[in-house]
Design a protein around this motif. Structure first.
Motif, PDB file in Angstrom:
ATOM      1  N   UNK A   1     -32.511   1.608 -29.553  1.00  0.00           N
ATOM      2  CA  UNK A   1     -31.116   1.609 -29.099  1.00  0.00           C
ATOM      3  C   UNK A   1     -30.998   2.013 -27.624  1.00  0.00           C
ATOM      4  N   UNK A   2     -31.983   2.739 -27.115  1.00  0.00           N
ATOM      5  CA  UNK A   2     -32.015   3.116 -25.697  1.00  0.00           C
ATOM      6  C   UNK A   2     -32.820   2.123 -24.868  1.00  0.00           C
ATOM      7  N   UNK A   3     -33.422   1.125 -25.528  1.00  0.00           N
ATOM      8  CA  UNK A   3     -34.150   0.080 -24.828  1.00  0.00           C
ATOM      9  C   UNK A   3     -35.513   0.485 -24.317  1.00  0.00           C
ATOM     10  N   UNK A   4     -36.146   1.471 -24.974  1.00  0.00           N
ATOM     11  CA  UNK A   4     -37.436   1.957 -24.469  1.00  0.00           C
ATOM     12  C   UNK A   4     -38.538   1.944 -25.530  1.00  0.00           C
ATOM     13  N   UNK A   5     -38.373   1.123 -26.556  1.00  0.00           N
ATOM     14  CA  UNK A   5     -39.382   1.038 -27.612  1.00  0.00           C
ATOM     15  C   UNK A   5     -40.375  -0.060 -27.273  1.00  0.00           C
ATOM     16  N   UNK A   6     -41.653   0.267 -27.307  1.00  0.00           N
ATOM     17  CA  UNK A   6     -42.727  -0.708 -27.077  1.00  0.00           C
ATOM     18  C   UNK A   6     -43.101  -1.294 -28.438  1.00  0.00           C
ATOM     19  N   UNK A   7     -42.628  -2.484 -28.726  1.00  0.00           N
ATOM     20  CA  UNK A   7     -42.844  -3.124 -30.022  1.00  0.00           C
ATOM     21  C   UNK A   7     -44.331  -3.324 -30.327  1.00  0.00           C
ATOM     22  N   UNK A   8     -45.108  -3.680 -29.325  1.00  0.00           N
ATOM     23  CA  UNK A   8     -46.530  -3.958 -29.546  1.00  0.00           C
ATOM     24  C   UNK A   8     -47.294  -2.709 -29.956  1.00  0.00           C
ATOM     25  N   UNK A   9     -46.897  -1.560 -29.418  1.00  0.00           N
ATOM     26  CA  UNK A   9     -47.591  -0.306 -29.723  1.00  0.00           C
ATOM     27  C   UNK A   9     -46.910   0.502 -30.815  1.00  0.00           C
ATOM     28  N   UNK A  10     -45.642   0.201 -31.089  1.00  0.00           N
ATOM     29  CA  UNK A  10     -44.909   0.911 -32.130  1.00  0.00           C
ATOM     30  C   UNK A  10     -44.467   2.305 -31.735  1.00  0.00           C
ATOM     31  N   UNK A  11     -44.330   2.546 -30.428  1.00  0.00           N
ATOM     32  CA  UNK A  11     -43.927   3.861 -29.916  1.00  0.00           C
ATOM     33  C   UNK A  11     -42.974   3.685 -28.737  1.00  0.00           C
ATOM     34  N   UNK A  12     -42.309   4.763 -28.375  1.00  0.00           N
ATOM     35  CA  UNK A  12     -41.435   4.744 -27.202  1.00  0.00           C
ATOM     36  C   UNK A  12     -42.276   4.898 -25.940  1.00  0.00           C
ATOM     37  N   UNK A  13     -41.797   4.302 -24.849  1.00  0.00           N
ATOM     38  CA  UNK A  13     -42.364   4.609 -23.542  1.00  0.00           C
ATOM     39  C   UNK A  13     -41.741   5.942 -23.112  1.00  0.00           C
ATOM     40  N   UNK A  14     -42.110   6.430 -21.941  1.00  0.00           N
ATOM     41  CA  UNK A  14     -41.593   7.723 -21.460  1.00  0.00           C
ATOM     42  C   UNK A  14     -40.235   7.539 -20.792  1.00  0.00           C
ATOM     43  N   UNK A  15     -39.178   7.748 -21.548  1.00  0.00           N
ATOM     44  CA  UNK A  15     -37.825   7.628 -21.013  1.00  0.00           C
ATOM     45  C   UNK A  15     -37.104   8.951 -21.106  1.00  0.00           C
ATOM     46  N   UNK A  16     -36.399   9.301 -20.040  1.00  0.00           N
ATOM     47  CA  UNK A  16     -35.568  10.504 -20.039  1.00  0.00           C
ATOM     48  C   UNK A  16     -34.168  10.121 -19.596  1.00  0.00           C
ATOM     49  N   UNK A  17     -33.180  10.624 -20.326  1.00  0.00           N
ATOM     50  CA  UNK A  17     -31.779  10.342 -20.036  1.00  0.00           C
ATOM     51  C   UNK A  17     -31.035  11.668 -19.934  1.00  0.00           C
ATOM     52  N   UNK A  18     -30.321  11.877 -18.829  1.00  0.00           N
ATOM     53  CA  UNK A  18     -29.440  13.039 -18.702  1.00  0.00           C
ATOM     54  C   UNK A  18     -28.044  12.539 -19.059  1.00  0.00           C
ATOM     55  N   UNK A  19     -27.489  13.158 -20.093  1.00  0.00           N
ATOM     56  CA  UNK A  19     -26.214  12.742 -20.668  1.00  0.00           C
ATOM     57  C   UNK A  19     -25.200  13.860 -20.445  1.00  0.00           C
ATOM     58  N   UNK A  20     -24.046  13.516 -19.890  1.00  0.00           N
ATOM     59  CA  UNK A  20     -23.053  14.555 -19.609  1.00  0.00           C
ATOM     60  C   UNK A  20     -22.286  14.942 -20.866  1.00  0.00           C
ATOM     61  N   UNK A  21     -21.409  15.910 -20.717  1.00  0.00           N
ATOM     62  CA  UNK A  21     -20.667  16.449 -21.852  1.00  0.00           C
ATOM     63  C   UNK A  21     -19.737  15.429 -22.500  1.00  0.00           C
ATOM     64  N   UNK A  22     -19.456  14.354 -21.804  1.00  0.00           N
ATOM     65  CA  UNK A  22     -18.598  13.306 -22.361  1.00  0.00           C
ATOM     66  C   UNK A  22     -19.415  12.212 -23.041  1.00  0.00           C
ATOM     67  N   UNK A  23     -20.742  12.354 -23.051  1.00  0.00           N
ATOM     68  CA  UNK A  23     -21.585  11.381 -23.728  1.00  0.00           C
ATOM     69  C   UNK A  23     -21.972  10.190 -22.869  1.00  0.00           C
ATOM     70  N   UNK A  24     -21.864  10.335 -21.548  1.00  0.00           N
ATOM     71  CA  UNK A  24     -22.180   9.257 -20.616  1.00  0.00           C
ATOM     72  C   UNK A  24     -23.528   9.534 -19.959  1.00  0.00           C
ATOM     73  N   UNK A  25     -24.371   8.513 -19.871  1.00  0.00           N
ATOM     74  CA  UNK A  25     -25.663   8.640 -19.184  1.00  0.00           C
ATOM     75  C   UNK A  25     -25.394   8.763 -17.689  1.00  0.00           C
ATOM     76  N   UNK A  26     -25.850   9.861 -17.098  1.00  0.00           N
ATOM     77  CA  UNK A  26     -25.630  10.113 -15.676  1.00  0.00           C
ATOM     78  C   UNK A  26     -26.887   9.939 -14.833  1.00  0.00           C
ATOM     79  N   UNK A  27     -28.049   9.911 -15.490  1.00  0.00           N
ATOM     80  CA  UNK A  27     -29.326   9.747 -14.778  1.00  0.00           C
ATOM     81  C   UNK A  27     -30.365   9.319 -15.795  1.00  0.00           C
TER      82      UNK A  27
END
Length: 152
Positions: free
Chosen positions: A104-130
């Motif tokens: 759902x965050x667009x960071x899943x590597x289908x071939x390996x079956x794992x997430x890549x290294x993604x970090x999201x800073x989400x503000x108090x309103x639920x919006x991705x800020x970085x």
């Protein structure tokens, strides 16, 4: 495609290492969130990154900010790893359906079956800020998380 800065962060509910359900939206209106996706527990780069957060946890997690770390491993594997390493923040199991939150965050590597290294800073309103997305072998710079949090 990864979730973009300025977009609403996809909500989710996952079990942590204590088998407790953690929901992203439970922090809405209360705390900013640093959401850290990592490929696998018990691996060198992942451990190094999370130990860096652990060793400076007061800068990353406080009354205003919550750290959430996510991998496709089970809550049971997370429990052992958290105990071994002294992680005092939630390690969330994106175990089943396998990798659905990473997808759902667009960071899943289908071939390996794992997430890549993604970090999201989400503000108090639920919006991705970085965000940063690195390939599986490439460690992230946690100092960048702190800069993003300071900008909120």
């Amino acid at each position: 495609m990864t979730v973009e800065v300025g977009a609403a962060a996809p909500d989710f509910s996952l079990k942590d290492q204590n088998n407790e359900v953690v929901t992203l939206s439970q922090f809405k209106g209360k705390r900013n969130v640093v959401l850290i996706f990592y490929p696998l527990t018990f691996t060198g780069v992942c451990q190094g990154e999370l130990c860096s957060v652990r060793d400076d946890l007061g800068s990353f997690q406080n009354d205003d900010v919550q750290v959430l770390a996510v991998s496709v491993d089970s809550a049971f594997a997370h429990k052992v790893w958290a105990t071994e390493q002294g992680y005092e923040f939630p390690l969330l199991a994106d175990f089943w359906p396998h990798g659905e939150v990473a997808k759902s965050y667009g960071i899943f590597d289908e071939a390996k079956g794992i997430a890549v290294r993604g970090t999201f800073v989400i503000d108090k309103e639920g919006v991705v800020r970085w965000k940063v997305v690195n390939a599986i072998p490439d460690a992230r710079d946690q100092a960048e998380y702190l800069k993003a949090l300071a900008a909120l």
